[in-house]
Write an enzyme that holds these catalytic residues in place. Structure first.
Site, PDB file in Angstrom:
ATOM      1  N   LYS A   2     -26.268 -49.525 -11.665  1.00  0.00           N
ATOM      2  CA  LYS A   2     -25.393 -49.210 -12.799  1.00  0.00           C
ATOM      3  C   LYS A   2     -23.940 -49.469 -12.423  1.00  0.00           C
ATOM      4  O   LYS A   2     -23.517 -49.126 -11.315  1.00  0.00           O
ATOM      5  CB  LYS A   2     -25.521 -47.728 -13.180  1.00  0.00           C
ATOM      6  CG  LYS A   2     -26.857 -47.342 -13.782  1.00  0.00           C
ATOM      7  CD  LYS A   2     -26.863 -45.866 -14.148  1.00  0.00           C
ATOM      8  CE  LYS A   2     -28.205 -45.428 -14.698  1.00  0.00           C
ATOM      9  NZ  LYS A   2     -28.307 -43.956 -14.818  1.00  0.00           N
ATOM     10  N   ARG A  52     -36.913 -36.204 -19.087  1.00  0.00           N
ATOM     11  CA  ARG A  52     -36.912 -36.275 -20.555  1.00  0.00           C
ATOM     12  C   ARG A  52     -38.127 -37.040 -21.048  1.00  0.00           C
ATOM     13  O   ARG A  52     -38.499 -38.057 -20.460  1.00  0.00           O
ATOM     14  CB  ARG A  52     -35.672 -37.026 -21.045  1.00  0.00           C
ATOM     15  CG  ARG A  52     -34.372 -36.329 -20.792  1.00  0.00           C
ATOM     16  CD  ARG A  52     -33.237 -37.282 -20.891  1.00  0.00           C
ATOM     17  NE  ARG A  52     -33.401 -38.406 -19.972  1.00  0.00           N
ATOM     18  CZ  ARG A  52     -32.484 -39.343 -19.756  1.00  0.00           C
ATOM     19  NH1 ARG A  52     -31.362 -39.325 -20.403  1.00  0.00           N
ATOM     20  NH2 ARG A  52     -32.714 -40.315 -18.904  1.00  0.00           N
ATOM     21  N   HIS A 103     -27.323 -32.892 -18.962  1.00  0.00           N
ATOM     22  CA  HIS A 103     -27.071 -32.576 -17.552  1.00  0.00           C
ATOM     23  C   HIS A 103     -26.720 -31.092 -17.394  1.00  0.00           C
ATOM     24  O   HIS A 103     -27.235 -30.409 -16.505  1.00  0.00           O
ATOM     25  CB  HIS A 103     -25.888 -33.388 -17.018  1.00  0.00           C
ATOM     26  CG  HIS A 103     -26.118 -34.859 -16.919  1.00  0.00           C
ATOM     27  ND1 HIS A 103     -25.286 -35.782 -17.501  1.00  0.00           N
ATOM     28  CD2 HIS A 103     -27.076 -35.585 -16.287  1.00  0.00           C
ATOM     29  CE1 HIS A 103     -25.718 -36.997 -17.235  1.00  0.00           C
ATOM     30  NE2 HIS A 103     -26.814 -36.911 -16.506  1.00  0.00           N
ATOM     31  N   SER A 132     -26.447 -40.467 -20.738  1.00  0.00           N
ATOM     32  CA  SER A 132     -25.050 -40.926 -20.624  1.00  0.00           C
ATOM     33  C   SER A 132     -24.891 -42.284 -21.274  1.00  0.00           C
ATOM     34  O   SER A 132     -23.851 -42.580 -21.877  1.00  0.00           O
ATOM     35  CB  SER A 132     -24.640 -41.021 -19.156  1.00  0.00           C
ATOM     36  OG  SER A 132     -24.692 -39.767 -18.557  1.00  0.00           O
TER      37      SER A 132
END
Ligand code: PNS
Length: 164
Positions: A41, A93, A17, A131
């Protein structure tokens, strides 16, 4: 003055990040790191804890004076509309992010089309970082020091110790 947002869950902020935030801060006048709600989430860290960690990280970096942190509970496009935001900046990514990120970018554009979504490529070493990987390693007592900024390492580790 061009303002962009870097939205995300940041649960917790990782070196990946930070990599994207730094790239955005070089190109734009103002960068808002927006801690937003991803309904799929459930968070480990509270929104306040996430913002505090990001603020700690930003305060440590000399070149991030144009970056500020906010939290927002609502639709990203509503935040964009109300805060004169020109673009959303996200990291992309490897291949895993592609479908999910495109779905979000196109849906957001459908809801409101007066902004752009920009995808930045992280450095190689951050390409596979997330994360959830950090949470997984941390929750089993593994070493996360290569994955998160050092100034928040203790805060993150303490959280995992308290949870176990
Ligand atoms: O770090 P994440 O979890 O990939 O970030 C996703 C996030 C928080 C940016 C996304 O879920 C979001 O924009 N949430 C705000 C609510 C919203 O606008 N949802 C519609 C997205 S199409």
């Amino acid at each position: 003055m061009k303002t962009v947002v870097c939205p995300g869950s940041f649960d917790p902020i990782t070196n990946g990040h930070l990599d994207i935030i730094k790239r955005a801060a070089k190109l734009f006048d103002n960068v808002i790191v927006l801690v937003a709600n991803n309904i799929s989430k459930t968070g480990n860290f509270t929104i306040e804890e996430r913002c505090e960690m990001i603020n700690t990280v930003i305060a440590q970096e000399t070149n991030l004076t144009n970056v500020k942190v906010e939290s927002f509970d609502g639709l990203l496009v509503d935040y964009i509309k109300n805060n004169n935001v020109s673009a959303v900046v996200k990291g992309l990514r490897a291949v895993s992010d592609f479908e999910y990120e495109f779905q979000m970018a196109l849906t957001n554009r459908h809801l409101y089309n007066d902004f752009e979504t920009l995808f930045f490529t992280p450095a190689n070493e951050n390409m596979y970082l997330s994360s959830s990987i950090v949470r997984q390693i941390g929750s089993f007592g593994g070493d996360i020091s290569d994955f998160v900024p050092h100034c928040i390492l203790d805060t993150i580790n303490k959280k995992f110790v308290n949870h176990n």
